[in-house]
Write an enzyme that holds these catalytic residues in place. Structure first.
Site, PDB file in Angstrom:
ATOM      1  N   ASP A  48      -3.428   2.708   1.609  1.00  0.00           N
ATOM      2  CA  ASP A  48      -2.924   2.271   2.903  1.00  0.00           C
ATOM      3  C   ASP A  48      -1.493   1.764   2.760  1.00  0.00           C
ATOM      4  O   ASP A  48      -1.124   1.260   1.685  1.00  0.00           O
ATOM      5  CB  ASP A  48      -3.787   1.134   3.457  1.00  0.00           C
ATOM      6  CG  ASP A  48      -5.201   1.595   3.791  1.00  0.00           C
ATOM      7  OD1 ASP A  48      -5.385   2.801   4.023  1.00  0.00           O
ATOM      8  OD2 ASP A  48      -6.106   0.739   3.825  1.00  0.00           O
ATOM      9  N   TYR A  76      -9.497  -2.528  -8.065  1.00  0.00           N
ATOM     10  CA  TYR A  76      -8.575  -3.144  -7.100  1.00  0.00           C
ATOM     11  C   TYR A  76      -8.593  -4.665  -7.238  1.00  0.00           C
ATOM     12  O   TYR A  76      -9.602  -5.252  -7.639  1.00  0.00           O
ATOM     13  CB  TYR A  76      -9.006  -2.818  -5.656  1.00  0.00           C
ATOM     14  CG  TYR A  76      -8.993  -1.359  -5.298  1.00  0.00           C
ATOM     15  CD1 TYR A  76      -7.864  -0.758  -4.750  1.00  0.00           C
ATOM     16  CD2 TYR A  76     -10.126  -0.564  -5.498  1.00  0.00           C
ATOM     17  CE1 TYR A  76      -7.855   0.584  -4.401  1.00  0.00           C
ATOM     18  CE2 TYR A  76     -10.128   0.788  -5.164  1.00  0.00           C
ATOM     19  CZ  TYR A  76      -8.997   1.347  -4.611  1.00  0.00           C
ATOM     20  OH  TYR A  76      -8.994   2.683  -4.279  1.00  0.00           O
ATOM     21  N   ASP A  90      -7.842  -4.754   8.251  1.00  0.00           N
ATOM     22  CA  ASP A  90      -6.793  -5.306   7.390  1.00  0.00           C
ATOM     23  C   ASP A  90      -5.773  -6.048   8.242  1.00  0.00           C
ATOM     24  O   ASP A  90      -5.892  -6.127   9.470  1.00  0.00           O
ATOM     25  CB  ASP A  90      -6.144  -4.211   6.536  1.00  0.00           C
ATOM     26  CG  ASP A  90      -5.477  -3.113   7.360  1.00  0.00           C
ATOM     27  OD1 ASP A  90      -5.032  -3.393   8.494  1.00  0.00           O
ATOM     28  OD2 ASP A  90      -5.389  -1.975   6.879  1.00  0.00           O
ATOM     29  N   ARG A 181     -11.895  -2.232   2.501  1.00  0.00           N
ATOM     30  CA  ARG A 181     -11.925  -2.891   3.816  1.00  0.00           C
ATOM     31  C   ARG A 181     -13.361  -3.058   4.305  1.00  0.00           C
ATOM     32  O   ARG A 181     -13.739  -4.107   4.836  1.00  0.00           O
ATOM     33  CB  ARG A 181     -11.118  -2.080   4.831  1.00  0.00           C
ATOM     34  CG  ARG A 181      -9.618  -2.224   4.676  1.00  0.00           C
ATOM     35  CD  ARG A 181      -8.896  -1.379   5.686  1.00  0.00           C
ATOM     36  NE  ARG A 181      -9.132   0.052   5.504  1.00  0.00           N
ATOM     37  CZ  ARG A 181      -8.652   0.999   6.302  1.00  0.00           C
ATOM     38  NH1 ARG A 181      -7.931   0.670   7.348  1.00  0.00           N
ATOM     39  NH2 ARG A 181      -8.898   2.263   6.065  1.00  0.00           N
TER      40      ARG A 181
END
Length: 305
Positions: A48, A76, A90, A181
């Site tokens: 993203d 991550y 987000d 997310r």
């Protein structure tokens, strides 16, 4: 009609780009491709615009192996804010609802840790998955919502770094196709307060560690002082894309026939699955193949000679 020659340099290899926040994956790819003046390049899985971190860029022959990096496991580092639900999951999205965070740090930890293992996730309407050929995020921006099927993913490990009031920071190791997310949103839902991602950084992809990443700014400085030769030296060999696969070494005759597209026999092979293939005499990486039921190795993606 004469075949059109590609515009740009014939560059082969893999660059581990440390993508900046605020730029799309395709935007970052185009900047790197221009910096290398490369004829052919592609990235291996979108991040993203909000996200930073590892975005492997494949040049030339390496694009043949990019799909294997797309299918690889990822890690991550995530920062999440609980008690605030946004449209996109987000910090780039509009706030749609807020709630008090009444859970204790122990309850927050338990909720997040409950997702370790094989789980199913419903992709966000703001994901890049396509519905009738159209990315979901484009439909979402038009105010449309469509039914999405849950997809199986695996959360291998979660390491909590910090829990402070309504803010949560953790690292996660997961399979391909995992939506961080969605993981944060599902954790917030389990706690009854919702939540969204405020910062996301990809630490690793497949066999590649974070230490080998370079930012666009670092690349620019290296090129400024050393030119194309200096940045070309930063590229990793094609074989690194499948460095964690079983390795098979072939004799010269078998290597020749494999390169002609024919399955070949090798005693040095696993019983099944995909393998990385090398020519024993030269240590040259030939490509990847698949072990057939009869024990032969069939070529699947080969490096052009």
């Amino acid at each position: 009609m004469a075949k059109r020659r590609p515009r740009g340099r014939n560059v082969n290899g893999i660059l581990l780009l440390d993508k900046n926040s605020g730029v799309s994956s395709n935007g970052a790819l185009q900047m790197v491709k221009k910096m290398f003046a490369a004829a052919k390049a592609g990235h291996t899985g979108s991040l993203d615009p909000l996200a930073t971190g590892m975005l492997p860029i494949c040049f030339g022959e390496a694009t043949k192996f990019s799909q294997f990096l797309l299918e690889s496991d990822k890690s991550y580092r995530v920062t999440a804010k609980l008690g605030v639900i946004t449209e996109t999951g987000d910090a780039d999205g509009e706030v749609v609802r807020t709630a008090d965070v009444t859970a204790s740090p122990a309850q927050i930890e338990d909720a997040l840790m409950s997702f370790i293992g094989d789980i199913e996730q419903v992709p966000s309407m703001y994901s890049a998955i396509k519905y009738d050929g159209v990315p979901l995020y484009k439909l979402a921006r038009e105010g449309k919502t469509v039914e999405r099927k849950a997809r199986p993913v695996t959360i291998y490990d979660i390491r909590i770094l910090r829990i402070e009031s309504d803010e949560l920071e953790f690292e996660v190791d997961c399979s391909k196709g995992t939506y961080v997310r969605s993981l944060v949103e599902d954790t917030g839902e389990k706690l009854g307060c919702g939540g969204h991602v405020t910062a996301l950084r990809r630490l690793s992809a497949g066999p590649y560690p974070a230490e080998r990443m370079l930012t666009l700014e670092q690349l620019g400085k290296i090129k400024e002082t050393g030119g194309f030769e200096a940045i070309d030296e930063l590229l990793l060999p094609l074989s690194t894309s499948v460095a964690d696969w079983p390795r098979v070494e072939l004799g010269d005759n078998a290597a020749y026939y494999l390169q002609q597209g024919q399955p070949v026999m090798s005693s040095d092979r696993p019983a099944d699955g995909w393998v990385s293939i090398y020519q024993a005499s030269s240590e040259e990486f030939l490509g990847v193949g698949e072990v057939l039921e009869d024990g032969r190795i069939a070529p699947r993606r080969l490096v052009s000679g």
